[in-house]
Structures are given as structure tokens and as C-alpha cells.
Design a protein around this motif. Structure first.
Motif, mmCIF file in Angstrom:
data_model
loop_
_atom_site.group_PDB
_atom_site.id
_atom_site.type_symbol
_atom_site.label_atom_id
_atom_site.label_comp_id
_atom_site.label_asym_id
_atom_site.label_seq_id
_atom_site.Cartn_x
_atom_site.Cartn_y
_atom_site.Cartn_z
ATOM 1 N N ASP A 206 8.400 -10.617 -13.701
ATOM 2 C CA ASP A 206 9.557 -11.341 -14.317
ATOM 3 C C ASP A 206 10.947 -10.502 -13.698
ATOM 4 O OD1 ASP A 206 11.451 -13.010 -15.930
ATOM 5 O OD2 ASP A 206 11.072 -11.419 -17.789
ATOM 6 N N LYS A 207 11.817 -11.234 -13.145
ATOM 7 C CA LYS A 207 12.870 -10.818 -12.453
ATOM 8 C C LYS A 207 12.680 -9.957 -11.393
ATOM 9 C CE LYS A 207 15.752 -11.718 -16.544
ATOM 10 N NZ LYS A 207 16.490 -11.149 -17.611
ATOM 11 N N PHE A 208 11.313 -9.702 -10.995
ATOM 12 C CA PHE A 208 11.385 -9.140 -9.753
ATOM 13 C C PHE A 208 10.245 -9.662 -8.959
ATOM 14 C CE2 PHE A 208 8.389 -7.382 -12.764
ATOM 15 C CZ PHE A 208 7.063 -6.900 -11.824
ATOM 16 N N THR A 209 9.941 -9.165 -7.721
ATOM 17 C CA THR A 209 8.852 -9.507 -6.911
ATOM 18 C C THR A 209 7.896 -8.397 -6.745
ATOM 19 O OG1 THR A 209 10.427 -10.839 -5.603
ATOM 20 C CG2 THR A 209 8.357 -10.323 -4.585
ATOM 21 N N LEU A 210 6.550 -9.047 -6.738
ATOM 22 C CA LEU A 210 5.200 -8.400 -6.522
ATOM 23 C C LEU A 210 4.821 -8.841 -5.392
ATOM 24 C CD1 LEU A 210 3.679 -6.120 -7.928
ATOM 25 C CD2 LEU A 210 2.234 -8.076 -9.080
ATOM 26 N N ASP A 211 4.195 -7.959 -4.615
ATOM 27 C CA ASP A 211 3.405 -8.159 -3.404
ATOM 28 C C ASP A 211 2.300 -7.704 -3.730
ATOM 29 O OD1 ASP A 211 5.298 -9.397 -2.030
ATOM 30 O OD2 ASP A 211 5.868 -7.676 -0.785
ATOM 31 N N ILE A 212 0.915 -8.401 -3.588
ATOM 32 C CA ILE A 212 -0.449 -7.864 -3.399
ATOM 33 C C ILE A 212 -0.900 -7.756 -2.004
ATOM 34 C CG2 ILE A 212 -2.827 -8.196 -4.279
ATOM 35 C CD1 ILE A 212 -1.820 -10.060 -6.171
ATOM 36 N N MET A 213 -1.202 -6.366 -1.812
ATOM 37 C CA MET A 213 -1.369 -6.090 -0.497
ATOM 38 C C MET A 213 -2.811 -5.461 -0.323
ATOM 39 S SD MET A 213 1.653 -6.359 0.921
ATOM 40 C CE MET A 213 1.353 -5.485 2.505
ATOM 41 N N VAL A 241 -4.821 4.007 7.956
ATOM 42 C CA VAL A 241 -4.964 2.734 7.824
ATOM 43 C C VAL A 241 -5.072 1.985 9.202
ATOM 44 C CG1 VAL A 241 -3.282 1.041 7.196
ATOM 45 C CG2 VAL A 241 -3.430 2.918 5.884
ATOM 46 N N ARG A 242 -5.847 0.960 9.392
ATOM 47 C CA ARG A 242 -5.889 0.649 10.645
ATOM 48 C C ARG A 242 -5.392 -1.046 10.646
ATOM 49 N NH1 ARG A 242 -9.354 2.865 14.205
ATOM 50 N NH2 ARG A 242 -8.164 1.722 15.622
ATOM 51 N N SER A 243 -5.437 -1.641 9.508
ATOM 52 C CA SER A 243 -5.030 -3.015 9.127
ATOM 53 C C SER A 243 -4.710 -3.342 7.783
ATOM 54 C CB SER A 243 -6.236 -4.065 9.381
ATOM 55 O OG SER A 243 -5.959 -5.377 9.273
ATOM 56 N N ILE A 244 -3.504 -4.172 7.878
ATOM 57 C CA ILE A 244 -2.972 -4.386 6.239
ATOM 58 C C ILE A 244 -2.587 -6.006 6.314
ATOM 59 C CG2 ILE A 244 -0.607 -3.601 7.020
ATOM 60 C CD1 ILE A 244 -0.480 -2.163 4.167
ATOM 61 N N ALA A 245 -2.646 -6.212 5.239
ATOM 62 C CA ALA A 245 -2.270 -7.921 4.970
ATOM 63 C C ALA A 245 -1.501 -8.162 3.743
ATOM 64 C CB ALA A 245 -3.344 -8.883 5.064
ATOM 65 N N LYS A 246 -0.568 -9.097 3.619
ATOM 66 C CA LYS A 246 -0.051 -9.409 2.324
ATOM 67 C C LYS A 246 -0.829 -10.455 1.760
ATOM 68 C CE LYS A 246 4.542 -9.668 2.081
ATOM 69 N NZ LYS A 246 5.715 -10.238 2.350
ATOM 70 N N LYS A 275 -17.764 3.389 8.192
ATOM 71 C CA LYS A 275 -16.776 4.349 8.026
ATOM 72 C C LYS A 275 -15.402 3.704 7.610
ATOM 73 C CE LYS A 275 -16.057 6.434 12.024
ATOM 74 N NZ LYS A 275 -15.901 6.674 13.477
ATOM 75 N N CYS A 276 -15.488 2.628 6.917
ATOM 76 C CA CYS A 276 -14.392 2.049 6.433
ATOM 77 C C CYS A 276 -14.501 1.705 5.042
ATOM 78 C CB CYS A 276 -14.027 0.670 7.164
ATOM 79 S SG CYS A 276 -13.833 1.063 8.939
ATOM 80 N N GLY A 277 -13.149 1.433 4.478
ATOM 81 C CA GLY A 277 -13.133 1.095 2.993
ATOM 82 C C GLY A 277 -11.700 0.187 3.031
ATOM 83 N N ALA A 278 -11.809 -0.463 1.695
ATOM 84 C CA ALA A 278 -10.566 -1.378 1.430
ATOM 85 C C ALA A 278 -9.712 -0.895 0.489
ATOM 86 C CB ALA A 278 -11.035 -2.809 1.377
ATOM 87 N N VAL A 279 -8.422 -1.122 0.374
ATOM 88 C CA VAL A 279 -7.623 -0.719 -0.992
ATOM 89 C C VAL A 279 -6.843 -1.923 -1.088
ATOM 90 C CG1 VAL A 279 -5.694 0.829 -1.519
ATOM 91 C CG2 VAL A 279 -7.788 1.714 -0.317
ATOM 92 N N VAL A 280 -6.731 -2.274 -2.309
ATOM 93 C CA VAL A 280 -5.532 -3.140 -2.892
ATOM 94 C C VAL A 280 -4.681 -2.428 -3.798
ATOM 95 C CG1 VAL A 280 -5.100 -5.344 -4.290
ATOM 96 C CG2 VAL A 280 -7.465 -4.985 -3.005
ATOM 97 N N PHE A 281 -3.321 -2.853 -3.494
ATOM 98 C CA PHE A 281 -2.302 -2.001 -4.270
ATOM 99 C C PHE A 281 -1.109 -3.148 -4.428
ATOM 100 C CE2 PHE A 281 -1.360 -1.026 0.410
ATOM 101 C CZ PHE A 281 -0.156 -1.542 0.283
ATOM 102 N N LEU A 282 -0.562 -2.902 -5.580
ATOM 103 C CA LEU A 282 0.561 -3.782 -5.804
ATOM 104 C C LEU A 282 1.850 -3.231 -5.907
ATOM 105 C CD1 LEU A 282 -0.803 -4.907 -9.365
ATOM 106 C CD2 LEU A 282 -1.210 -5.848 -7.153
ATOM 107 N N GLN A 283 2.928 -3.964 -5.013
ATOM 108 C CA GLN A 283 4.188 -3.317 -4.665
ATOM 109 C C GLN A 283 5.200 -4.238 -4.946
ATOM 110 O OE1 GLN A 283 4.199 -1.562 -0.867
ATOM 111 N NE2 GLN A 283 5.560 0.271 -1.461
ATOM 112 N N ASN A 284 6.424 -3.595 -5.414
ATOM 113 C CA ASN A 284 7.811 -4.296 -5.363
ATOM 114 C C ASN A 284 8.527 -4.247 -4.067
ATOM 115 O OD1 ASN A 284 10.541 -4.961 -5.767
ATOM 116 N ND2 ASN A 284 10.288 -4.566 -7.763
#
Length: 303
Positions: A206-213, A241-246, A275-284
Motif C-alpha cells: 500500500d502506497k509503495f511499490t514491491l518488486d519480486i526479484m 550472482v550470474r543472472s537476475i530477473a524481475k 553448483k547453482c542455486g536460486a534466491v527470491v527476494f522482495l524489494q522496494n
């Protein structure tokens, strides 16, 4: 009062040490500050407002991990010890690590030290831009390596464990989302992970933006550095970090409403699932504040 952030920019005949000068420490070396014309200098007029906008801090046991980001470079002689420190922290291998909260570690290799003779094979100008955005959001005077940013809200030099642990323990935590992700390898026209995500965010946007990365990282990287400040050293890096997407951007989103998105994560030539893994994070994206992170396993049927 915010302390003056530092950066070092070696020139001919100058040493490049990226530890802060402390009067009480006779072994501390003087830092050469970036000149105004250098690209790493931050514009004070462009610093973002630090006014808080986001969800309330969560309570109870179901809270997200704290995101710890390292900005580093193979071209910086002060970075290998920090790389090892963060690797041990991320894998909880150090006997000195006493974490009371879960963390997720990501390493972003910046490219602004490549001119010093060694081109970091994992560096990316996008990661430098990410660090600059943090510098502006955190009202730093300049950016530097090795730098740790915790939960997008605080930063310190990654030269010792104690200040990093202090920032981790002070970081706010938020209600953990329910995340379900499936990955499918595509090889034509290019190698990507075709990704489908469902997420239930537990708080109201609410009243802000949230990106799921969503980020892909790689462990166990070993480099024989043949030039530059680290010439002759065997460098090891984890959580790179080798790759990232919104995956999604949310505005005025009700709590517990399911987000469904489909997107692609670019892969690199040497991608190896083991050798790899994935991470989900929430960011304004406006304040750069992070509202939680969590690891996501990659399926075993990926090559």
C-alpha cells in the motif's frame, strides 16, 4: 550523523587499500577518495529520500531471512579476504559465526576495477548500477569494495565479521511469503530457464511499490588471476550472482493475494545445476529496502 563513506582509486605509485583509516589503529592505511570526475562518485543531488515506506516488521516464527549482499571485485586486493568471509558466513562454516537469524547471501561483482589490469570474469555493469542505487538510497558519498549491504538498509566494509553480524542482528524481518517456482531448461534460441512462479505475499502493498526479484548464483568458482593487484593468486568465489530477473512488480496489492508470473532467466555457457542455486527476494525499488529473501532449490533434473 552519517559517517563519510569511502572509496579507493589507485593511481600510478599509489597503494590501493580499502580499509577505513582509524586514528586508534596505527596499522590503518590512508584511503584515497574518488575524484569528483570519476564514475564511482555519487551525485549528492540525486540521493533518494530515506523516508520509510513499506510493510510493518513481522512477528512470530514465520519470518523471511535477511538478505546480505557483497559488492566485490577480483581486481581489488582487499576483496579476496572479504569473499572468503562472506562465503563462510553464507555456508555457516566459520566457528566465529553466531547467527540468531537466517540469512541469504549474494555476491555482486562490479567492473569498475577492471582497468587495473585484471578483468573480473563475473563483473557486470548492472551490478555496479545496483551498488550505485544503494549508495544513493543510503546517502553515501561514494561506493567502494568490498562493501556489504544488509536488507537494503545499512552497509559496512566487509573486512571483519563483527560489524556484519551487528547489521544482520539489527535488520528488520518481515512475514515470509509462500513461494512456489518451477524451472524448465530451454536451449533454443538461447539457453534460459523458463520459469513459472506463484507467490503469496503476507503483507499489504500500500502506497509503495514491491518488486519480486529472482537471482541465480553460482558456487565453487576458482580463478587463476594473472594480472592486476591479485596477480599470482588463486581466487575462489561463492554465491556469485550470474543472472537476475524481475518476476513481478506489485502496486496496491492486497495481503495474501496470489501472484502468478511467467518469465525467463538467462543462463551462461558453463551453467551447472549442481553448483547453482536460486534466491527470491522482495524489494522496494524506490528506497532499495528489502523485505525478505529465501532460497529456492533448483530441480535435480536440470543438467
Amino acid at each position: 550523523m552519517l559517517r563519510r563513506c569511502i572509496a579507493c582509486f589507485s593511481r600510478a605509485g599509489a597503494s590501493c587499500d580499502r580499509s577505513p583509516k582509524v586514528d586508534s589503529n596505527p596499522d590503518a592505511k590512508e584511503i584515497e577518495e574518488l575524484d569528483e570526475e570519476e564514475p564511482q562518485q555519487l551525485d549528492p543531488e540525486s540521493k533518494k529520500s530515506s523516508a520509510p515506506r513499506g510493510p510493518k516488521v513481522g512477528g512470530g516464527s514465520s519470518q523471511s531471512a535477511v538478505l546480505v549482499e557483497l559488492f566485490t571485485s577480483q581486481g581489488c586486493s582487499s576483496c579476496p579476504p572479504a569473499d572468503l568471509l562472506i562465503s563462510q558466513l553464507g555456508q555457516a562454516k566459520s566457528s566465529d559465526v553466531a547467527l540468531e537469524v537466517p540469512i541469504v547471501v549474494l555476491g555482486f561483482h562490479v567492473e569498475y576495477w577492471d582497468f587495473m589490469g585484471w578483468k573480473d570474469p563475473f563483473a557486470n555493469s548492472t551490478w555496479t548500477l545496483r551498488q550505485r542505487n544503494y549508495g544513493q538510497a543510503l546517502q553515501q558519498d561514494s561506493i567502494y569494495t568490498p562493501e556489504v549491504v544488509v536488507q537494503g538498509r545499512s552497509h559496512c566494509i566487509a573486512s571483519s565479521l563483527e560489524p556484519i553480524l551487528a547489521l544482520i542482528h539489527q535488520a528488520p524481518r518481515f512475514a515470509a511469503p509462500d513461494i512456489t517456482i518451477s524451472f524448465k531448461l530451454e536451449t533454443e534460441p538461447e539457453r534460459v530457464l523458463d520459469t513459472t512462479m506463484e507467490a503469496i505475499i503476507k503483507f499489504k502493498v500500500d502506497k509503495f511499490t514491491l518488486d519480486i526479484m529472482v537471482a541465480l548464483y553460482e558456487n565453487g568458482l576458482v580463478t587463476n588471476c594473472q594480472k592486476g593487484e591479485n596477480k599470482g593468486r588463486i581466487l575462489t568465489n561463492d554465491f556469485v550472482v550470474r543472472s537476475i530477473a524481475k518476476a513481478a512488480t506489485l502496486h496496491d496489492w492486497p495481503a495474501r493475494k496470489t501472484v502468478r508470473e511467467h518469465f525467463k532467466l538467462p543462463l551462461w555457457d558453463t551453467f551447472n545445476r549442481t553448483k547453482c542455486g536460486a534466491v527470491v527476494f522482495l524489494q522496494n525499488p524506490s528506497t532499495m529496502e528489502v523485505y525478505g529473501a529465501q532460497m529456492v532449490p533448483l530441480p535435480e533434473d536440470l543438467p
